[in-house]
Write a protein that holds these residues in place. Sequence first.
Motif, PDB file in Angstrom:
ATOM      1  N   ALA A 126       0.838  -1.206   0.000  1.00 22.37           N
ATOM      2  CA  ALA A 126       0.000   0.000   0.000  1.00 22.37           C
ATOM      3  C   ALA A 126       0.874   1.258   0.000  1.00 22.37           C
ATOM      4  CB  ALA A 126      -0.922  -0.009   1.218  1.00 22.37           C
ATOM      5  N   TRP A 127       1.986   1.230   0.735  1.00 19.31           N
ATOM      6  CA  TRP A 127       2.913   2.375   0.730  1.00 19.31           C
ATOM      7  C   TRP A 127       3.454   2.563  -0.685  1.00 19.31           C
ATOM      8  CZ3 TRP A 127       3.515   5.562   4.864  1.00 19.31           C
ATOM      9  CH2 TRP A 127       3.209   5.083   6.149  1.00 19.31           C
ATOM     10  N   LYS A 128       3.846   1.443  -1.287  1.00 20.26           N
ATOM     11  CA  LYS A 128       4.451   1.512  -2.624  1.00 20.26           C
ATOM     12  C   LYS A 128       3.433   2.038  -3.646  1.00 20.26           C
ATOM     13  CE  LYS A 128       7.162  -0.930  -5.911  1.00 20.26           C
ATOM     14  NZ  LYS A 128       7.162  -2.060  -6.745  1.00 20.26           N
ATOM     15  N   LYS A 129       2.230   1.506  -3.548  1.00 18.28           N
ATOM     16  CA  LYS A 129       1.182   1.875  -4.513  1.00 18.28           C
ATOM     17  C   LYS A 129       0.839   3.364  -4.434  1.00 18.28           C
ATOM     18  CE  LYS A 129      -3.160   0.328  -4.875  1.00 18.28           C
ATOM     19  NZ  LYS A 129      -4.228  -0.462  -4.328  1.00 18.28           N
ATOM     20  N   ALA A 130       1.015   3.939  -3.259  1.00 13.16           N
ATOM     21  CA  ALA A 130       0.621   5.347  -3.069  1.00 13.16           C
ATOM     22  C   ALA A 130       1.664   6.331  -3.602  1.00 13.16           C
ATOM     23  CB  ALA A 130       0.388   5.604  -1.587  1.00 13.16           C
ATOM     24  N   ILE A 131       2.851   5.817  -3.953  1.00 11.70           N
ATOM     25  CA  ILE A 131       3.913   6.734  -4.413  1.00 11.70           C
ATOM     26  C   ILE A 131       3.548   7.322  -5.778  1.00 11.70           C
ATOM     27  CG2 ILE A 131       6.356   6.900  -5.095  1.00 11.70           C
ATOM     28  CD1 ILE A 131       6.938   4.687  -3.009  1.00 11.70           C
ATOM     29  N   LYS A 132       3.667   8.666  -5.860  1.00  8.49           N
ATOM     30  CA  LYS A 132       3.377   9.345  -7.124  1.00  8.49           C
ATOM     31  C   LYS A 132       4.647  10.099  -7.544  1.00  8.49           C
ATOM     32  CE  LYS A 132      -0.275  11.901  -5.785  1.00  8.49           C
ATOM     33  NZ  LYS A 132      -1.541  12.644  -5.903  1.00  8.49           N
ATOM     34  N   GLN A 133       4.552  10.717  -8.703  1.00  6.90           N
ATOM     35  CA  GLN A 133       5.727  11.423  -9.199  1.00  6.90           C
ATOM     36  C   GLN A 133       6.168  12.560  -8.257  1.00  6.90           C
ATOM     37  OE1 GLN A 133       5.069  12.341 -13.270  1.00  6.90           O
ATOM     38  NE2 GLN A 133       6.993  11.329 -13.806  1.00  6.90           N
ATOM     39  N   ASN A 134       5.163  13.190  -7.596  1.00  8.97           N
ATOM     40  CA  ASN A 134       5.499  14.328  -6.718  1.00  8.97           C
ATOM     41  C   ASN A 134       5.615  13.924  -5.241  1.00  8.97           C
ATOM     42  OD1 ASN A 134       2.764  13.790  -6.644  1.00  8.97           O
ATOM     43  ND2 ASN A 134       2.146  15.900  -6.272  1.00  8.97           N
ATOM     44  N   THR A 135       5.645  12.619  -4.948  1.00 10.05           N
ATOM     45  CA  THR A 135       5.773  12.194  -3.547  1.00 10.05           C
ATOM     46  C   THR A 135       7.152  12.594  -3.021  1.00 10.05           C
ATOM     47  OG1 THR A 135       4.309  10.332  -3.990  1.00 10.05           O
ATOM     48  CG2 THR A 135       5.586  10.243  -1.959  1.00 10.05           C
ATOM     49  N   ILE A 153       9.402  -0.840   9.596  1.00  7.29           N
ATOM     50  CA  ILE A 153      10.246   0.351   9.396  1.00  7.29           C
ATOM     51  C   ILE A 153      11.293   0.095   8.300  1.00  7.29           C
ATOM     52  CG2 ILE A 153      11.852   1.979  10.481  1.00  7.29           C
ATOM     53  CD1 ILE A 153      10.499   1.442  13.164  1.00  7.29           C
ATOM     54  N   ARG A 154      11.955  -1.048   8.375  1.00  7.71           N
ATOM     55  CA  ARG A 154      13.009  -1.331   7.379  1.00  7.71           C
ATOM     56  C   ARG A 154      12.409  -1.380   5.968  1.00  7.71           C
ATOM     57  NH1 ARG A 154      14.281  -4.807  11.498  1.00  7.71           N
ATOM     58  NH2 ARG A 154      16.308  -4.497  12.510  1.00  7.71           N
ATOM     59  N   GLY A 155      11.228  -2.013   5.869  1.00  7.12           N
ATOM     60  CA  GLY A 155      10.569  -2.136   4.561  1.00  7.12           C
ATOM     61  C   GLY A 155      10.258  -0.763   3.987  1.00  7.12           C
ATOM     62  N   LYS A 162      14.665   3.910  -2.374  1.00  5.11           N
ATOM     63  CA  LYS A 162      14.560   3.622  -3.811  1.00  5.11           C
ATOM     64  C   LYS A 162      13.947   4.805  -4.564  1.00  5.11           C
ATOM     65  CE  LYS A 162      12.715  -0.099  -6.537  1.00  5.11           C
ATOM     66  NZ  LYS A 162      11.757  -1.182  -6.442  1.00  5.11           N
ATOM     67  N   TYR A 163      12.974   5.446  -3.928  1.00  8.56           N
ATOM     68  CA  TYR A 163      12.276   6.553  -4.603  1.00  8.56           C
ATOM     69  C   TYR A 163      12.737   7.925  -4.099  1.00  8.56           C
ATOM     70  CZ  TYR A 163       9.219   3.021  -6.594  1.00  8.56           C
ATOM     71  OH  TYR A 163       8.724   1.943  -7.296  1.00  8.56           O
ATOM     72  N   ASN A 164      13.816   7.924  -3.332  1.00  6.05           N
ATOM     73  CA  ASN A 164      14.396   9.178  -2.841  1.00  6.05           C
ATOM     74  C   ASN A 164      13.409  10.012  -2.004  1.00  6.05           C
ATOM     75  OD1 ASN A 164      16.536  10.866  -2.554  1.00  6.05           O
ATOM     76  ND2 ASN A 164      16.110  12.030  -4.427  1.00  6.05           N
ATOM     77  N   LEU A 165      12.733   9.359  -1.086  1.00  4.61           N
ATOM     78  CA  LEU A 165      11.737  10.034  -0.250  1.00  4.61           C
ATOM     79  C   LEU A 165      12.279  10.227   1.170  1.00  4.61           C
ATOM     80  CD1 LEU A 165       8.623   7.841  -1.194  1.00  4.61           C
ATOM     81  CD2 LEU A 165       9.513   9.850  -2.386  1.00  4.61           C
ATOM     82  N   LEU A 166      11.841  11.290   1.789  1.00  3.67           N
ATOM     83  CA  LEU A 166      12.209  11.571   3.179  1.00  3.67           C
ATOM     84  C   LEU A 166      11.361  10.688   4.097  1.00  3.67           C
ATOM     85  CD1 LEU A 166      13.832  13.858   4.750  1.00  3.67           C
ATOM     86  CD2 LEU A 166      11.617  14.979   4.973  1.00  3.67           C
TER      87      LEU A 166
END
Length: 390
Positions: A126-135, A153-155, A162-166
């Motif tokens: 669900a976390w992965k699916k929610a990632i958008k270009q502007n996330t 947490i590790r996941g 991988k997606y360069n998110l904070l």
Amino acid sequence: MELDTKLIHGGPLIDQHTGSSSVPIYQASTFHQAQFSESQEFIYTRFGNPTRKALEETVSCLEFAKYGYAFASGMAAISAVLLNFSQGDHVILCKDIYGGAYQLVTEMFPRYGIEYTFVDETDLYAWKKAIKQNTKGIYIETPSNPLLTVTDIRGVVNLAKKYNLLTIIDNTFMTPIFQNPIKLGVDIVIHSATKFINGHSDVTAGLVVTNNQEIAETLFKTQKMLGNMLPPYDCWLILRGIKTMKIRMEKEVENAAFIAGELQKHSKVKAVYYPGLEYHNGREIHFSQAGSGGAVLTFDLGSYENVKDFFAHVSIPIVAVSLGGVESILSYPFTMSHAVIPEKERLELGVTDGLVRLSCGIEDKNDLLNDLFKALDHVKTADVLQKKIL
Ligand SMILES: Cc1ncc(COP(=O)(O)O)c(C=O)c1O
């Protein structure tokens, strides 16, 4: 340095000027500048204060971080972090989230043009699916408030990298005693120090730590601009509380594990939510990232009427908003911590009118249990058809 030692020596223990055995309360708004045109370490308390610095150093040490900032409340800390996202950014958050953080996100983000998505925190996909270009960021609370759901947490950190998110975590329930998210790769750790870190229900405070210099500079600037720092006297009280945090929490956790196990067997309790219970969802993940089940548990009495009867007959725990004190605290998330979430969404989240949250204090565990059982005797219905063990 081991944790027990860090709690006492992780930050300055004595005053460097007098040798006093407790860092003084530098109750000053400003500092004399010997060379008026030159900078010096302390200039003005909104920018920095020696008592606050001692607290910030201590907490950074406990959380394996380089930089720390002390705020006037947990919400001041959360808002200082979250309101640094910008117009057009998108942030993903756990759906089982502290009510105040929910309100901040749903009411203030739209005003600043920041997008958000709440996801089922227990589902990595669900976390992965929610990632958008502007996330730009991910915000987690584990175990969560009030249902003690567990996020891997590790996941989440792997995904974020991988997606360069904070990555941001609210570590209030576990404290640095039992969970060190920086070591697991999280960028920013937030605490409501009002709770276990202070531990005596007499201060509101928030803390933020990070290892990232750029984030630290932004946080420092934010605190300076918003002026939401923790006053010296409150910093001193928290420094005092920290010294006994481990021994307090060990007893509180022992009490919580005992009470959760006993309540689980009681016929008037529909469900008990506690990461230390054998059948709690995410238990294995929780114990791979945390050192105990914590001192907070939530249980379901089925209805508002049952909760009312129960609360009317408890005498040891206080009934109050908050948790993490040396005294046991019972609260009613439906109208307290989560009241700001619209009722329909609250119910969808599982925050029903039968839920009771217990933060265990350091009282004798049998006294506490007897008091809870005595109150349960006054709960009329015992209509538990199918016991739900999570
Ligand atoms: C998990 C969690 N985070 C943050 C907060 C907010 O902290 P404060 O009340 O210190 O602003 C709370 C308060 O209950 C909380 O339970």
